[in-house]
Structure formats: structure tokens, C-alpha cells
Design a protein around this motif. Structure first.
Motif, mmCIF file in Angstrom:
data_model
loop_
_atom_site.group_PDB
_atom_site.id
_atom_site.type_symbol
_atom_site.label_atom_id
_atom_site.label_comp_id
_atom_site.label_asym_id
_atom_site.label_seq_id
_atom_site.Cartn_x
_atom_site.Cartn_y
_atom_site.Cartn_z
ATOM 1 N N GLY A 40 6.457 4.766 -2.974
ATOM 2 C CA GLY A 40 5.158 4.397 -3.524
ATOM 3 C C GLY A 40 4.548 5.519 -4.344
ATOM 4 O O GLY A 40 5.098 6.625 -4.446
ATOM 5 N N GLY A 41 3.379 5.246 -4.910
ATOM 6 C CA GLY A 41 2.731 6.230 -5.765
ATOM 7 C C GLY A 41 2.293 7.478 -5.017
ATOM 8 O O GLY A 41 2.446 8.593 -5.508
ATOM 9 N N THR A 42 1.739 7.309 -3.805
ATOM 10 C CA THR A 42 1.297 8.459 -3.024
ATOM 11 C C THR A 42 2.474 9.362 -2.694
ATOM 12 O O THR A 42 2.383 10.590 -2.783
ATOM 13 N N ASP A 43 3.592 8.761 -2.313
ATOM 14 C CA ASP A 43 4.795 9.526 -1.994
ATOM 15 C C ASP A 43 5.293 10.305 -3.207
ATOM 16 O O ASP A 43 5.631 11.497 -3.100
ATOM 17 N N SER A 183 2.330 -5.033 4.722
ATOM 18 C CA SER A 183 3.564 -4.300 4.416
ATOM 19 C C SER A 183 3.278 -2.818 4.575
ATOM 20 O O SER A 183 2.129 -2.404 4.720
ATOM 21 N N ASN A 184 4.333 -2.009 4.497
ATOM 22 C CA ASN A 184 4.174 -0.561 4.658
ATOM 23 C C ASN A 184 3.889 0.145 3.340
ATOM 24 O O ASN A 184 4.149 1.342 3.214
ATOM 25 N N GLY A 185 3.373 -0.570 2.369
ATOM 26 C CA GLY A 185 3.013 0.051 1.104
ATOM 27 C C GLY A 185 3.312 -0.860 -0.067
ATOM 28 O O GLY A 185 3.803 -1.991 0.083
ATOM 29 N N ALA A 186 3.031 -0.332 -1.270
ATOM 30 C CA ALA A 186 3.217 -1.131 -2.474
ATOM 31 C C ALA A 186 4.682 -1.437 -2.748
ATOM 32 O O ALA A 186 5.015 -2.540 -3.195
ATOM 33 N N ALA A 187 5.562 -0.463 -2.519
ATOM 34 C CA ALA A 187 6.973 -0.654 -2.842
ATOM 35 C C ALA A 187 7.580 -1.853 -2.113
ATOM 36 O O ALA A 187 8.162 -2.748 -2.756
ATOM 37 N N PRO A 188 7.472 -1.944 -0.776
ATOM 38 C CA PRO A 188 8.004 -3.137 -0.110
ATOM 39 C C PRO A 188 7.243 -4.409 -0.469
ATOM 40 O O PRO A 188 7.823 -5.495 -0.510
ATOM 41 N N GLY A 189 5.931 -4.277 -0.746
ATOM 42 C CA GLY A 189 5.167 -5.443 -1.162
ATOM 43 C C GLY A 189 5.671 -6.005 -2.481
ATOM 44 O O GLY A 189 5.790 -7.225 -2.656
ATOM 45 N N GLU A 207 2.654 2.046 -9.743
ATOM 46 C CA GLU A 207 3.556 1.657 -8.658
ATOM 47 C C GLU A 207 4.414 0.461 -9.051
ATOM 48 O O GLU A 207 5.532 0.309 -8.557
ATOM 49 N N ALA A 208 3.907 -0.376 -9.932
ATOM 50 C CA ALA A 208 4.650 -1.557 -10.363
ATOM 51 C C ALA A 208 5.420 -1.323 -11.656
ATOM 52 O O ALA A 208 6.115 -2.219 -12.136
ATOM 53 N N ARG A 209 5.323 -0.126 -12.212
ATOM 54 C CA ARG A 209 5.839 0.124 -13.554
ATOM 55 C C ARG A 209 7.322 -0.220 -13.715
ATOM 56 O O ARG A 209 7.719 -0.862 -14.695
ATOM 57 N N SER A 210 8.149 0.226 -12.784
ATOM 58 C CA SER A 210 9.587 0.006 -12.941
ATOM 59 C C SER A 210 9.918 -1.480 -12.993
ATOM 60 O O SER A 210 10.775 -1.916 -13.782
#
Length: 341
Positions: A40-43, A183-189, A207-210
């Protein structure tokens, strides 16, 4: 007798030497706790900061993801650590939300703010093949089919959930008509969005860019007063609907309450150099992350204001209660007695 006296004097000297000035900070590796999952972005921002800190300090700076409890686990790991400068956290806007929902007693008062580093507005993402080309079309679909569209991007009541619920509330739509899938963050969402498990992910555009670049996801609006430079074709919420609702995920470095002033000051000076560096600025720009700078005092005030604003919003959309809001913050000192080992 003289030998005994000399031995005693030597022993005293050894003990005194062991109780001399403390080793220069840092003398061992530092840990930065991230309350959200990898990817995610924070990570991503935490790992960039950690790498640059290593160069500055000459000591390892390790990033540890402590997920769970809608951010409570990771934030607790920071607040409950020894205030010695060796456990820091990239704490997030959720610290202004969780206690209003009864998830924890933690608030911004449980930390020593060091530096505000980033702020990213929420976006409204859907699958690229979704039958909505505008946010107004999505809102109409929600009105026409209450409960039919699901959203995700973090735990129940977290920042992105509040972003979506607040937007819907401002547009006159009952937030409960869009069920939230934790969910555990944006990536899994976002992965769940692409797979068809959910229909909306209101995370930040970076976070959604890719997935946006890959043509798998599209963004219908950004919850900010101006368009994002890296996504100039995505309208603001005001342009899309006329609503002036806004929401951003901020991130800042903090330590446990009681972090020594000299350590906090050294970290702040270093983090400002990192923030102002061309390397950090290019990293943030290239990925679309919003940069923000606030020294310790500014960050403390930012968190205080965010806490009050989020409390009012959470109560207004039914995720908190007026009694808790009216009572104000729990006493931080009494909480610390139980939070630290």
C-alpha cells in the motif's frame, strides 16, 4: 590491605565507566512500524523514508508491517514501545478515527509527533469495465440498487471507509446502502475489486495507479479541491457532483509518548532534509503521492484538528455516538499505564 583497596577502586572505576554518558543515538537498528499491509501507499512511503534514514544515520532502519484491528495493532505497537527512539511509526489518519468508534483508547495524545510527511486525497475507483463513466452515474446506481454495490479498501470504519461514507452522506445517500467489506489495506481491496468481489474502492489514486495504468481500474473522482497533477483527467468531487466534501489520508513519523526531546529534535532535522531532498520529492511525484511537511508542533496541531473533525463526521454518519464525542478524549496518562509493559 593495599591490594584490597586497589581492587575496590578498580571495581568502582569499572562501574562508573558503565554509568557514563549514553552511547550516541542511534547505537543500534531502528524499527519503523507500519500499521497497514505491504504494497500500500503507507508501506511504500515508509520504506523510502527508512532507506534514506539508513544513509543519514549509518544504522539499519527496518520496516515492520503490523496489521490488524483496523490499524489498532500497528498503532498500539508504536504507542506501547519504549520511548527511546528505536521504535517509531509512520502513523496515519486513522488515529483520529479509531477511538471515536470504540475500537481503542488510543489517540494522538499517546504519541510524540516528529514530522508530518504526506497527505493523499481519497479517490473513487471502480473496475475499468464497470458501466459507470461518471461519479453521478455510480451514485444513481447506488440509489437505484440499495445494498447491491459493495466497497472495500481497509478495515471497517477506517479512513477510506469514512471517506466514502462521508461523501455519500454529503450527497444525500444513506452510507449503509453500500456495504463495506473489510480488508487489510488498499492493495488487497483493489485486488478484490479487479476480481469482482467488490465494486468500489475509495483509496488514494497513487495506491490504484498500477491498476489504472494497466487498464484494470478507473477513477471517477478525487475528494479534494483540486485535481491531482499526475491524474489531470480525474475530476474533483466538486466538479463531478457539486459536493465540497473532502478527505485525505495523512502520514507522519511519530514515537511513543515521552520520546526524549533531543532525539525528537534530531529526527525532525533529518526528516526535513529527507522531505526536501530531490530524491524523496521525485519518488513522491513519480508515484503521485501527496507531499506535506509539518514540524513537530505543526504535526501535533494537525492531529488535534483532524481528531475533532473526524469525530464530528463519524458521529454524523452513525459510526460513533454523541455521548462519546461530548465527553471528549479519554485521559491519555491513565491509558499509558496499561498500554506499556
Amino acid at each position: 590491605m593495599r591490594g584490597v583497596i586497589l581492587s575496590f577502586a578498580l571495581a568502582v572505576a569499572v562501574v562508573a565507566g558503565g554509568c557514563g554518558e549514553p552511547a550516541e543515538y542511534p547505537s543500534r537498528p531502528i524499527t519503523i512500524v507500519v500499521p497497514w499491509g505491504a504494497g500500500g501507499g503507507t508501506d511504500a512511503i515508509a520504506r523510502m523514508i527508512a532507506g534514506m534514514m539508513e544513509k543519514e544515520l549509518g544504522k539499519p532502519v527496518n520496516v515492520v508491517n503490523r496489521t490488524g484491528g483496523n490499524g489498532v495493532i500497528g498503532h498500539q505497537a508504536v504507542a506501547g514501545a519504549e520511548p527511546d527512539g528505536y521504535t517509531l511509526g509512520l502513523i496515519t489518519a486513522e488515529i483520529a478515527m479509531m477511538h471515536w468508534q470504540g475500537l481503542t483508547g488510543l489517540t494522538h495524545a499517546d504519541y510524540t509527533p516528529v514530522a508530518l510527511m504526506s497527505s493523499d486525497p481519497a479517490g473513487v475507483q471502480v473496475r475499468a469495465d464497470a458501466p459507470y463513466e461518471t461519479l453521478e452515474q455510480l451514485i444513481e446506481a447506488i440509489r437505484d440498487n440499495p445494498g447491491g454495490l459493495k466497497a472495500s479498501g481497509c478495515g471497517q470504519g477506517c479512513g477510506w471507509h469514512i471517506a466514502l461514507a462521508g461523501m455519500l452522506n454529503d450527497l444525500g445517500v444513506d452510507p449503509s446502502t453500500v456495504p463495506w467489506v473489510p480488508s487489510n489495506g488498499a492493495a488487497p481491496g483493489l485486488l478484490d475489486l479487479v476480481a469482482g468481489g467488490v465494486d468500489i474502492v475509495p483509496c488514494s489514486l497513487p495506491e490504484a495507479r498500477s491498476l489504472i495504468d494497466a487498464g484494470r481500474v478507473k477513477s471517477l473522482a478525487i475528494m479534494d479541491g483540486s485535481r491531482a497533477p499526475l491524474f489531470p483527467d480525474v475530476p474533483t468531487l466538486g466538479e463531478a457532483t457539486g459536493s465540497d466534501w473532502s478527505h485525505a489520508a495523512w502520514r507522519g513519523i511519530a514515537g511513543p509518548k515521552g520520546l526524549p526531546a533531543e532525539i525528537s529534535a534530531r529526527l525532525q532535522v533529518m526528516l526535513q532534509r529527507i522531505h526536501d531532498s530531490s530524491e524523496f520529492q521525485e519518488f513522491m511525484r513519480s508515484r503521485g503521492f501527496g507531499v506535506a511537511w509539518g514540524d513537530a508542533a505543526t504535526f501535533a496541531e494537525h492531529m488535534r484538528k483532524s481528531d475533532e473533525a473526524m469525530g464530528r463526521t463519524i458521529v454524523a454518519i452513525g459510526l460513533g455516538d454523541w455521548a462519546a464525542f461530548g465527553r471528549g478524549l479519554p485521559d491519555a496518562d491513565s491509558r499509558n499505564n496499561t498500554q506499556r509493559r
